[in-house]
Scaffold this motif. Structure first.
Motif, short mmCIF file in Angstrom:
data_model
loop_
_atom_site.label_atom_id
_atom_site.label_comp_id
_atom_site.label_asym_id
_atom_site.label_seq_id
_atom_site.Cartn_x
_atom_site.Cartn_y
_atom_site.Cartn_z
N GLY A 194 0.82 -1.21 0.00
CA GLY A 194 0.00 0.00 0.00
C GLY A 194 0.85 1.26 0.00
N ILE A 195 1.91 1.27 0.81
CA ILE A 195 2.80 2.44 0.88
C ILE A 195 3.50 2.66 -0.46
CG2 ILE A 195 4.91 3.34 1.91
CD1 ILE A 195 4.06 1.92 4.52
N ALA A 196 4.06 1.59 -1.02
CA ALA A 196 4.80 1.71 -2.27
C ALA A 196 3.90 2.21 -3.39
CB ALA A 196 5.43 0.37 -2.63
N LYS A 197 2.69 1.67 -3.47
CA LYS A 197 1.76 2.11 -4.51
C LYS A 197 1.40 3.59 -4.31
CE LYS A 197 -0.51 -2.21 -5.84
NZ LYS A 197 -1.81 -2.93 -5.90
N HIS A 198 1.21 3.99 -3.08
CA HIS A 198 0.86 5.38 -2.79
C HIS A 198 1.98 6.33 -3.22
CE1 HIS A 198 -0.79 8.84 -0.72
NE2 HIS A 198 0.34 8.97 -0.03
N VAL A 199 3.23 5.96 -2.91
CA VAL A 199 4.36 6.81 -3.27
C VAL A 199 4.51 6.91 -4.78
CG1 VAL A 199 6.87 7.05 -3.14
CG2 VAL A 199 5.58 6.37 -1.10
N VAL A 200 4.38 5.78 -5.46
CA VAL A 200 4.48 5.79 -6.91
C VAL A 200 3.41 6.70 -7.51
CG1 VAL A 200 4.19 4.40 -9.00
CG2 VAL A 200 5.59 3.55 -7.10
N HIS A 201 2.20 6.61 -6.97
CA HIS A 201 1.10 7.45 -7.47
C HIS A 201 1.41 8.93 -7.27
CE1 HIS A 201 -2.95 8.77 -8.41
NE2 HIS A 201 -2.99 9.43 -7.25
N ILE A 202 1.98 9.28 -6.12
CA ILE A 202 2.26 10.69 -5.82
C ILE A 202 3.39 11.23 -6.69
CG2 ILE A 202 3.24 12.22 -4.06
CD1 ILE A 202 1.63 10.76 -1.99
N ILE A 203 4.51 10.49 -6.78
CA ILE A 203 5.66 11.04 -7.51
C ILE A 203 5.42 11.05 -9.01
CG2 ILE A 203 7.28 10.37 -5.69
CD1 ILE A 203 8.13 8.03 -7.38
N GLU A 204 4.53 10.19 -9.48
CA GLU A 204 4.20 10.27 -10.91
C GLU A 204 3.24 11.43 -11.13
OE1 GLU A 204 2.85 6.45 -12.06
OE2 GLU A 204 4.86 5.59 -12.21
N GLY A 205 2.15 11.44 -10.46
CA GLY A 205 1.24 12.57 -10.43
C GLY A 205 0.86 13.17 -11.77
N GLY A 206 0.79 12.40 -12.80
CA GLY A 206 0.40 12.92 -14.09
C GLY A 206 1.33 14.01 -14.61
N GLY A 207 2.64 13.91 -14.26
CA GLY A 207 3.57 14.92 -14.71
C GLY A 207 3.77 16.04 -13.72
N LEU A 208 2.85 16.20 -12.77
CA LEU A 208 2.94 17.25 -11.76
C LEU A 208 3.81 16.82 -10.59
CD1 LEU A 208 1.94 20.05 -10.89
CD2 LEU A 208 -0.03 18.93 -9.81
N GLY A 209 3.89 15.53 -10.38
CA GLY A 209 4.62 15.01 -9.23
C GLY A 209 6.09 15.38 -9.22
N LYS A 210 6.74 15.31 -10.33
CA LYS A 210 8.16 15.61 -10.37
C LYS A 210 8.43 17.06 -10.00
CE LYS A 210 12.29 15.36 -13.24
NZ LYS A 210 12.88 14.93 -14.54
N GLN A 211 7.65 17.99 -10.55
CA GLN A 211 7.87 19.40 -10.25
C GLN A 211 7.65 19.71 -8.78
OE1 GLN A 211 9.04 21.33 -12.79
NE2 GLN A 211 9.51 22.78 -11.11
N LEU A 212 6.59 19.14 -8.21
CA LEU A 212 6.35 19.33 -6.78
C LEU A 212 7.48 18.73 -5.95
CD1 LEU A 212 2.52 18.58 -6.48
CD2 LEU A 212 3.66 20.78 -6.12
N PHE A 213 7.95 17.55 -6.36
CA PHE A 213 9.03 16.89 -5.64
C PHE A 213 10.29 17.76 -5.62
CE2 PHE A 213 12.66 14.04 -5.25
CZ PHE A 213 12.28 13.19 -4.23
N LEU A 214 10.59 18.43 -6.75
CA LEU A 214 11.79 19.25 -6.84
C LEU A 214 11.63 20.61 -6.15
CD1 LEU A 214 12.79 18.58 -10.57
CD2 LEU A 214 13.72 17.51 -8.50
#
Length: 252
Positions: free
Chosen positions: A118-138
């Protein structure tokens, strides 16, 4: 004159009949011939009886040997059958013990695997984020720290405690589980390790590492999760407290 004297007088003076004053006493020679015939007959009878005795003894010995051989063969067959039964029973018991060890190990790690998946799937979903995840992460420290906190929760103490029973599991299942644990640990090191103390980490590299490492962790944990759900059913536990996506199909 006695019969013995007659016998001797008939034999001794006339060893060569017709020579000198020899007069053959045929009565004496008849006694000799008769005695010889009787002796020969008695000898033949003795030989015959000895032969019968030897034949009878041989037949008896063969009969006894046959009985002994049959007894030995029956005992060997009995021992072999008992050994086969014992070996079969032992093999069945060993297979049952090994199956039980497998099921218990899977049930032991079931909750931990479900949580990690559950945790791993949640993290993958967040960091991918439809292209938005990477920018937020940085750009967003708060967003980035939330990802790190979730990845740090990928710990497997129950798996570690069941490590001595991993060989009872299916090779694909145990291999997937151990690889997921190892890769999750590697993912944690991507943001915990800084080559230069005080230097700002390259979060773009961290992002790329997490993006490449965590999806395989999800796949491996998914394989283990299916095995855990099957173990619950095989143990006769009617309700599973943890369900992965698609695991409801197992209840059909």
């Amino acid at each position: 004159m006695s019969a013995l004297e007659q016998l001797w007088n008939g034999i001794s003076p006339c060893m060569e009949p017709g020579v000198g004053d020899c007069v053959v006493w045929w009565d004496a020679w008849a006694v000799v011939a008769g005695a010889s015939a009787v002796g020969i007959a008695i000898g033949a009878l003795i030989v015959a009886w000895v032969g019968v005795g030897v034949t009878t003894a041989s037949a008896f010995a063969v009969w006894k040997l046959g009985i002994a051989a049959n007894a030995a063969s029956s005992e060997a067959t009995r021992i072999a059958a008992a050994e086969a039964t014992r070996s079969g029973d032992e093999s069945t018991r060993r297979a049952f013990r090994e199956e039980t060890e497998e099921l218990l190990a899977l049930i032991q790690v079931h909750g931990e695997v479900a949580l990690a998946l559950g945790i791993a799937k949640h993290v993958v979903h967040i960091i991918e984020g439809g292209g938005l995840g990477k920018q937020l992460f940085l750009d967003e420290e708060r967003f980035r720290q939330a990802v790190f906190d979730d990845v740090s929760r990928l710990e497997f103490p129950m798996v570690a405690s069941a490590m001595d029973r991993m060989h009872f599991l299916d090779r694909k299942v145990s291999g997937s589980l151990l690889r997921a644990v190892a890769v999750a640990k590697l993912a944690q090191e991507t943001y915990r390790f800084h080559p230069v103390k005080g230097a700002t980490p390259n979060y773009a590299d961290v992002y790329e590492s997490l993006s490449s490492l965590l999806p395989p962790v999800c796949l491996d944990l998914g394989v283990v999760m299916v095995a855990c759900e099957l173990a619950v059913k095989r143990m006769g536990i009617s309700v599973s407290m943890f369900q992965s996506e698609g695991s409801s199909d197992l209840e059909q």
